[in-house]
Design an enzyme around this catalytic site. Structure first.
Site, PDB file in Angstrom:
ATOM      1  CG  HIS A 141       9.391   2.583 -10.630  1.00 42.92           C
ATOM      2  ND1 HIS A 141      10.752   2.569 -10.734  1.00 42.92           N
ATOM      3  CD2 HIS A 141       9.053   3.858 -10.315  1.00 42.92           C
ATOM      4  CE1 HIS A 141      11.235   3.787 -10.522  1.00 42.92           C
ATOM      5  NE2 HIS A 141      10.223   4.593 -10.251  1.00 42.92           N
ATOM      6  CD  GLN A 193      13.910  -2.393  -4.840  1.00 36.97           C
ATOM      7  OE1 GLN A 193      12.892  -2.338  -5.501  1.00 36.97           O
ATOM      8  NE2 GLN A 193      14.724  -3.423  -4.889  1.00 36.97           N
ATOM      9  CB  SER A 194      15.573   5.458  -4.644  1.00 40.72           C
ATOM     10  OG  SER A 194      15.789   6.693  -5.318  1.00 40.72           O
ATOM     11  CB  SER A 195      15.648   6.138 -10.144  1.00 41.70           C
ATOM     12  OG  SER A 195      14.393   5.542 -10.410  1.00 41.70           O
ATOM     13  CG  ASP A 230       8.590   9.509  -3.532  1.00 41.38           C
ATOM     14  OD1 ASP A 230       9.627  10.133  -3.263  1.00 41.38           O
ATOM     15  OD2 ASP A 230       8.573   8.507  -4.279  1.00 41.38           O
ATOM     16  CG  LEU A 260      10.593   1.824 -15.032  1.00 39.06           C
ATOM     17  CD1 LEU A 260       9.596   1.065 -15.920  1.00 39.06           C
ATOM     18  CD2 LEU A 260       9.852   2.824 -14.158  1.00 39.06           C
TER      19      LEU A 260
HETATM   20  P1  AMP Z   1       9.719   8.113  -9.437  1.00 38.99           P
HETATM   21  O1  AMP Z   1      10.021   7.421 -10.720  1.00 38.99           O
HETATM   22  O2  AMP Z   1      10.843   8.097  -8.457  1.00 38.99           O
HETATM   23  O3  AMP Z   1       9.099   9.477  -9.647  1.00 38.99           O
HETATM   24  O4  AMP Z   1       8.599   7.235  -8.726  1.00 38.99           O
HETATM   25  C1  AMP Z   1       7.407   6.878  -9.386  1.00 38.99           C
HETATM   26  C2  AMP Z   1       6.482   6.237  -8.405  1.00 38.99           C
HETATM   27  O5  AMP Z   1       7.101   5.076  -7.833  1.00 38.99           O
HETATM   28  C3  AMP Z   1       6.122   7.142  -7.225  1.00 38.99           C
HETATM   29  O6  AMP Z   1       4.756   6.939  -6.883  1.00 38.99           O
HETATM   30  C4  AMP Z   1       7.040   6.648  -6.139  1.00 38.99           C
HETATM   31  O7  AMP Z   1       6.550   6.891  -4.839  1.00 38.99           O
HETATM   32  C5  AMP Z   1       7.058   5.169  -6.439  1.00 38.99           C
HETATM   33  N1  AMP Z   1       8.235   4.530  -5.834  1.00 38.99           N
HETATM   34  C6  AMP Z   1       9.531   4.926  -5.925  1.00 38.99           C
HETATM   35  N2  AMP Z   1      10.319   4.124  -5.213  1.00 38.99           N
HETATM   36  C7  AMP Z   1       9.515   3.190  -4.623  1.00 38.99           C
HETATM   37  C8  AMP Z   1       9.729   2.082  -3.750  1.00 38.99           C
HETATM   38  N3  AMP Z   1      10.948   1.762  -3.308  1.00 38.99           N
HETATM   39  N4  AMP Z   1       8.658   1.348  -3.349  1.00 38.99           N
HETATM   40  C9  AMP Z   1       7.409   1.667  -3.787  1.00 38.99           C
HETATM   41  N5  AMP Z   1       7.144   2.694  -4.615  1.00 38.99           N
HETATM   42  C10 AMP Z   1       8.175   3.452  -5.036  1.00 38.99           C
END
Ligand code: AMP
Length: 292
Positions: free
Chosen positions: A45, A192-194, A158, A41
């Site tokens: 998130h 931001q991204s994992s 996404d 996270l």
């Molecule tokens: P994930 O864990 O990557 O599957 O993402 C879970 C949720 O968080 C999804 O709805 C993503 O679109 C959202 N999310 C991921 N990165 C971001 C971000 N930088 N800003 C806002 N929401 C995000």
């Protein structure tokens, strides 16, 4: 005064326990908000959790790395996982329950059922990763039936996924309101991204070019440039920053994902710009609205 322990979220690991918690809350009139995630996270998130908390009286975050949305050879095995840290962040953010299902809670042995949002799932990201959105819609439908939320929040990061979930909810009649949350970015614009954890320091430096390319294209379109020229310049910008293959850099209708490929945008027309590009071994995606 509540102790820290009282503020910790309830941890639920089975579908039965999750559904029982949701039913108990519903009985007492709570409004349930839900944020599905794959963990590792970050502030993106957590921003969705804050959005959910503003609209709901109880919030659930799920953490499940969904094998159905990874193809063989993708990063399922090396996807970052840190349950202890995720739980710490969720406790600090005031999350009420965390759903941490095992794979068999989501995909019971021998299960045969999938959810497909056709057409939308075959465009752009779906063209590069044909299994991807079918895995996403299938897991989100299952999670909805376990968490029984009133509202669910998905990130615009996404964007295609958000629109596919909206469509699934509309088509299947899930009694759930879908809310989109704005993309949280680093100071250079990188979303931001994992998966940003995969970037080397040099790649991290270059990665801001994804957002600057989107932003420049959006400004050019506002000023009346032809779509094909704005996109070509954006791709060149990525290449100059050291990016490898660009899987797509496209302008589409924000709802139907029909391609908008040539000429300037009409006055008042809105497009969504979406990009997927490789930086070394890491594939980055991002998107931005553009209008004339
Ligand atoms: P994930 O864990 O990557 O599957 O993402 C879970 C949720 O968080 C999804 O709805 C993503 O679109 C959202 N999310 C991921 N990165 C971001 C971000 N930088 N800003 C806002 N929401 C995000």
């Amino acid at each position: 005064v509540k102790s820290e322990k009282d503020l910790s979220p309830v941890i639920l690991r089975t579908r039965a326990a999750m559904q029982a918690q949701a039913r108990a809350w519903r009985k007492t009139g709570e409004v349930i908000g839900f944020v599905p995630t794959m963990g590792a996270l970050h502030d993106g998130h957590l921003s969705l959790l804050h959005t959910a908390k503003a609209q709901a009286s109880k919030c659930v975050v799920s953490v499940f790395v969904n094998p159905a949305q990874f193809a063989p050879g993708e990063d399922f095995e090396r996807y970052p996982r840190d349950e202890a840290k995720d739980l710490e962040l969720l406790a600090a953010a005031g999350c009420d329950a965390v759903y941490l299902p095992d794979i068999e809670e989501i995909y019971p042995r021998g299960n045969l059922t999938a959810v497909s949002v056709t057409d939308l799932s075959d465009r752009l990201e779906g063209r590069c990763r044909p299994h991807f959105f079918y895995g996403v819609s299938t897991v989100v439908a299952r999670l909805f039936l376990h968490v029984l939320p009133d509202i669910a929040v998905f990130g615009e990061k996404d964007y295609q996924q958000l629109q596919i979930i909206r469509r699934m909810v509309r088509d299947l009649g899930f009694p759930i309101e879908i809310i989109g949350g704005p993309t949280q970015r680093e100071s250079d614009g990188l979303a931001q991204s994992s998966r940003n954890a995969y970037l080397s320091p040099e790649e991290r430096q270059a990665a801001g070019a994804v957002f600057s390319a989107l932003h420049r294209a959006s400004v050019r379109l506002k000023l009346g440039a032809a779509v094909e020229d704005a996109l070509a310049e954006a791709e060149a910008h990525l290449k100059a920053a050291g990016f490898g293959p660009v899987d797509y850099f496209s302008a589409v209708d924000p709802d139907t994902f029909e391609d908008i490929s040539s000429g300037p945008l009409a006055s008042g027309q809105t497009a969504r710009l979406l990009v997927a590009a490789w930086l070394g071994r890491t594939r980055l995606i991002d998107n931005l609205s553009a209008s004339a």
